[in-house]
Write an enzyme that holds these catalytic residues in place. Structure first.
Site, PDB file in Angstrom:
ATOM      1  N   GLU A 268      -3.759   0.825  -2.040  1.00 34.51           N
ATOM      2  CA  GLU A 268      -3.955  -0.578  -1.630  1.00 34.51           C
ATOM      3  C   GLU A 268      -2.673  -1.415  -1.712  1.00 34.51           C
ATOM      4  O   GLU A 268      -2.567  -2.327  -2.533  1.00 34.51           O
ATOM      5  CB  GLU A 268      -5.091  -1.197  -2.450  1.00 34.51           C
ATOM      6  CG  GLU A 268      -6.411  -0.494  -2.160  1.00 34.51           C
ATOM      7  CD  GLU A 268      -7.651  -1.210  -2.708  1.00 34.51           C
ATOM      8  OE1 GLU A 268      -7.504  -2.212  -3.422  1.00 34.51           O
ATOM      9  OE2 GLU A 268      -8.766  -0.749  -2.396  1.00 34.51           O
ATOM     10  N   GLU A 372     -11.448   5.861  -0.445  1.00 31.70           N
ATOM     11  CA  GLU A 372     -12.103   5.204  -1.596  1.00 31.70           C
ATOM     12  C   GLU A 372     -13.273   4.347  -1.141  1.00 31.70           C
ATOM     13  O   GLU A 372     -13.168   3.607  -0.160  1.00 31.70           O
ATOM     14  CB  GLU A 372     -11.101   4.326  -2.361  1.00 31.70           C
ATOM     15  CG  GLU A 372     -11.628   3.876  -3.712  1.00 31.70           C
ATOM     16  CD  GLU A 372     -10.677   2.931  -4.433  1.00 31.70           C
ATOM     17  OE1 GLU A 372      -9.499   3.302  -4.644  1.00 31.70           O
ATOM     18  OE2 GLU A 372     -11.107   1.816  -4.778  1.00 31.70           O
ATOM     19  N   CYS A 374     -16.961   2.398  -3.178  1.00 33.08           N
ATOM     20  CA  CYS A 374     -17.950   2.337  -4.263  1.00 33.08           C
ATOM     21  C   CYS A 374     -18.851   1.133  -4.053  1.00 33.08           C
ATOM     22  O   CYS A 374     -18.489   0.180  -3.369  1.00 33.08           O
ATOM     23  CB  CYS A 374     -17.299   2.271  -5.639  1.00 33.08           C
ATOM     24  SG  CYS A 374     -16.471   0.727  -5.992  1.00 33.08           S
ATOM     25  N   ASN A 402     -17.972   6.421   9.857  1.00 28.51           N
ATOM     26  CA  ASN A 402     -16.642   7.019   9.801  1.00 28.51           C
ATOM     27  C   ASN A 402     -16.592   8.305  10.614  1.00 28.51           C
ATOM     28  O   ASN A 402     -15.696   8.490  11.436  1.00 28.51           O
ATOM     29  CB  ASN A 402     -16.257   7.300   8.337  1.00 28.51           C
ATOM     30  CG  ASN A 402     -15.608   6.097   7.667  1.00 28.51           C
ATOM     31  OD1 ASN A 402     -14.401   5.934   7.705  1.00 28.51           O
ATOM     32  ND2 ASN A 402     -16.417   5.242   7.077  1.00 28.51           N
TER      33      ASN A 402
END
Ligand SMILES: *[C@@H]1O[C@H](CO)[C@@H](O)[C@H](O)[C@H]1NC(C)=O
Ligand SMILES: *[C@@H]1O[C@H](CO)[C@@H](O)[C@H](O)[C@H]1NC(C)=O
Ligand SMILES: *[C@@H]1O[C@H](CO)[C@@H](O)[C@H](O)[C@H]1NC(C)=O
Ligand SMILES: *[C@@H]1O[C@H](CO)[C@@H](O)[C@H](O)[C@H]1NC(C)=O
Ligand SMILES: *[C@@H]1O[C@H](CO)[C@@H](O)[C@H](O)[C@H]1NC(C)=O
Length: 545
Positions: A268, A372, A374, A402
């Site tokens: 990030e 990533e 969550c 995706n």
């Protein structure tokens, strides 16, 4: 072995009787948390296992369904019937809501795989269980009777999911990295766990490593946490030293026989531009990442004989695409070092998934990888919610979107968290597919765990995504045209992959609350078709050879 038999037993019966029947209820240790909330409980003497998928004869399909109301991988099987026979026979067209034809065209993206992150927090939680329960947890994710994960992400040194802030070289001004060293987190937790996991997976584990920050002494803000970036410019001693840190990291893991498959250039990178960012971060813009790779990181890896380690850019939110990729990859001197583009899922609700396929069309020689995701990360969200099916649907929706837009794999965040959603030194607690209750020596497999399995167990590494086409049947079209209702058939998400063993795997997500009849036509092999009942609020996987 006995457990496999318990699962295969009913399966064999199904073949004999032809009666679809669930088995999960009696074998997953279901615990109810009120409403529609269910988890599967594992302890030192019991943990459910998922069926080992092996080819069945042509003309037969296997189906696995998980639902809002507590079914987990309920198995059934059936036969294809010829398309013509069905048309003439009892199954009239208006008993079917949607017909999905697996297209003859192959050659969508290659699947790299699925996995989760072995953060310090995940390692602490796993190791807090009894030995037998640790084995069950690792097997639940990585073995053929689990989710068959083949990927793992590890932070290079700590991140917020650590108990404290640390780097691999705290000696100020050590540009030669003479004091570089792994820490007890690597040596006593992550590395031994990786060795155990490597003995469980069918195919070699692809390990992806990402740094959250350089040591504070290399940075403008003199600290790993809070906003800040590397001091200076590409090509200077700070950037050369930081590039060498990646090389040392890969070499130190290699000493323990662990090959690093890939590196992201920075976790990030835009977080580092947020002034009081609450945990480790380091800022790169697309141009500074481009220059760091072409001048420092690419050459450092190449000179160390590590050119085969996959280098992944961005590793940040979807809304930065396609501009981030365009900027970094426009430069040939950078692009030749880059293998892929990493995307995170936070804020996906402000950017449509189509930006992913657009990026892939512009950079067809680079893979896209979801690195990533969550639940529970937003300030307004509850952190850990035991048994929440809507979080399973959020995972499945994102994975589906995706895969349908050119992304080649999906890596979850923490493999396991405690009942609070940590440990996390910055109190940035979130949810996880496995929640560990160390005091009771139990862990809970959340609905998200099974959602992941509906993809990871079926769309195995080395598969290619296959195009398919959904057609609403005439009675549904009529309902829609007359505007009588918004028919739930419109809400189906379906994706298909052709596996290395030539099996076709098809995943269906139904977020609606009524049962739908889906006709699946194999347009690749002229197998005919079958009609499946898609339960309300369900995720289903179908597979046939
Ligand atoms: C583990 O769970 C099983 C099934 O729920 C139960 O029968 C058993 O007593 C539990 N074992 C322990 C040690 O709690
Ligand atoms: C790195 O750590 C190991 C194990 O703790 C120790 O033996 C070694 O001396 C350390 N090396 C450096 C350069 O600090
Ligand atoms: C690495 O693998 C080699 C060969 O298999 C073995 O001899 C060696 O002991 C291993 N080293 C470690 C640290 O596991
Ligand atoms: C970059 O590489 C592409 C493809 O190899 C080539 O067509 C293009 O001219 C190159 N651009 C520059 C600026 O070198
Ligand atoms: C998916 O679930 C929703 C909500 O439960 C339901 O209304 C819809 O009919 C379902 N759609 C399919 C295709 O199963």
């Amino acid at each position: 072995m006995k457990r496999h038999l318990r699962i295969l037993g009913p399966l064999l019966l199904l073949f004999l009787s032809g009666q679809p029947k669930g088995y999960a209820e009696e074998s997953c240790g279901l615990r109810h948390f009120g409403g529609d909330s269910y988890v599967c409980v594992c302890n030192s003497t019991f943990c459910d296992e998922l069926p080992i998928i092996t080819p069945v004869r042509a003309g037969i399909y296997l189906a696995f369904q998980s639902t809002l109301n507590g079914h987990r991988f309920a198995v059934s099987e059936g036969s294809f019937t010829s398309w013509e026979g069905e048309k003439a026979g009892k199954e009239s067209a208006d008993e079917v809501d949607v017909t999905y034809t697996v297209g003859p065209a192959a050659g969508q993206q290659l699947i790299l795989g699925f996995g989760g992150a072995l953060t310090d927090a995940a390692a602490i939680n796993i190791l807090s269980l009894s030995q037998a329960n640790q084995r069950s947890l690792l097997s639940s994710y990585f073995s053929p009777s689990g989710l068959e994960y083949n990927m793992m992400r590890i932070p290079m040194a700590g991140c917020d999911f650590s108990t404290h802030i640390y780097s691999y070289d705290e000696v100020e001004g050590d540009f030669e990295l003479q004091h570089f060293n792994l820490t007890s987190e690597d040596l006593n937790m992550k590395i031994p766990l990786i060795h155990r996991i490597q003995r469980m997976t069918k195919t070699p584990l692809k390990i992806l490593a990402s740094p959250w920050s350089a040591p504070g002494w290399m940075k403008t803000n003199k600290a790993m946490s809070g906003g800040g970036k590397l001091i200076g410019q590409a090509g200077d001693r700070y950037h050369k030293s930081w590039a060498q840190y990646f090389v040392k990291f890969v070499q130190h893991y290699q000493v323990h026989n662990i090959s690093i498959w890939g590196l992201t250039a920075q976790n990030e990178p835009i977080d580092g531009f947020i002034p009081l960012f609450p945990f480790q971060s380091m800022g790169f813009s697309p141009t500074s990442q481009r220059d760091f790779i072409s001048t420092d990181l690419g050459p450092a890896l190449s000179n160390a004989g590590l050119r085969k380690v996959k280098l992944i850019i961005m590793d940040d939110q979807r809304f930065l695409l396609p501009k981030w990729a365009d900027t970094v990859l426009a430069d040939n001197a950078t692009s030749r070092y880059v293998d892929g583009i990493g995307v995170h899922w936070y804020f996906n609700y402000i950017t449509p998934a189509s930006v992913l396929s657009k990026t892939r069309q512009r950079h067809p020689d680079k893979f896209l990888l979801s690195t990533e995701a969550c639940e529970g990360s937003m300030p307004w969200q509850t952190k850990v919610v035991l048994g929440d099916w809507s979080r399973a649907e959020a995972y499945a929706t994102d994975i589906m979107e995706n895969l349908l837009n050119g992304v080649g794999g999906w890596i979850d965040w923490n493999l396991a968290l405690d009942t609070q959603g940590g440990p996390n030194w910055a109190s940035n607690f979130v949810d996880s597919p496995i929640i560990v209750n160390a005091k009771a020596d139990e862990f809970y497999k959340q609905p998200m765990f099974y959602a992941l399995g509906h993809f990871s167990k079926f769309i195995s590494a080395g598969s290619y995504m296959v195009q398919g086409e959904s057609v609403l049947t005439p009675h549904v079209m009529t309902i829609l045209t007359l505007g009588l209702a918004s028919h739930p058939a419109k809400s189906l998400l379906i994706c298909t992959a052709e596996r290395p063993d030539k099996g076709l795997a098809l995943v269906v997500l139904n977020k609606s609350s009524t049962t739908l009849h889906l006709r699946i036509v194999d347009g690749r092999r002229v197998r005919g078709s079958f009609v499946a009942q898609i339960a309300p609020r369900s995720i289903s996987s179908f597979i046939w050879w």
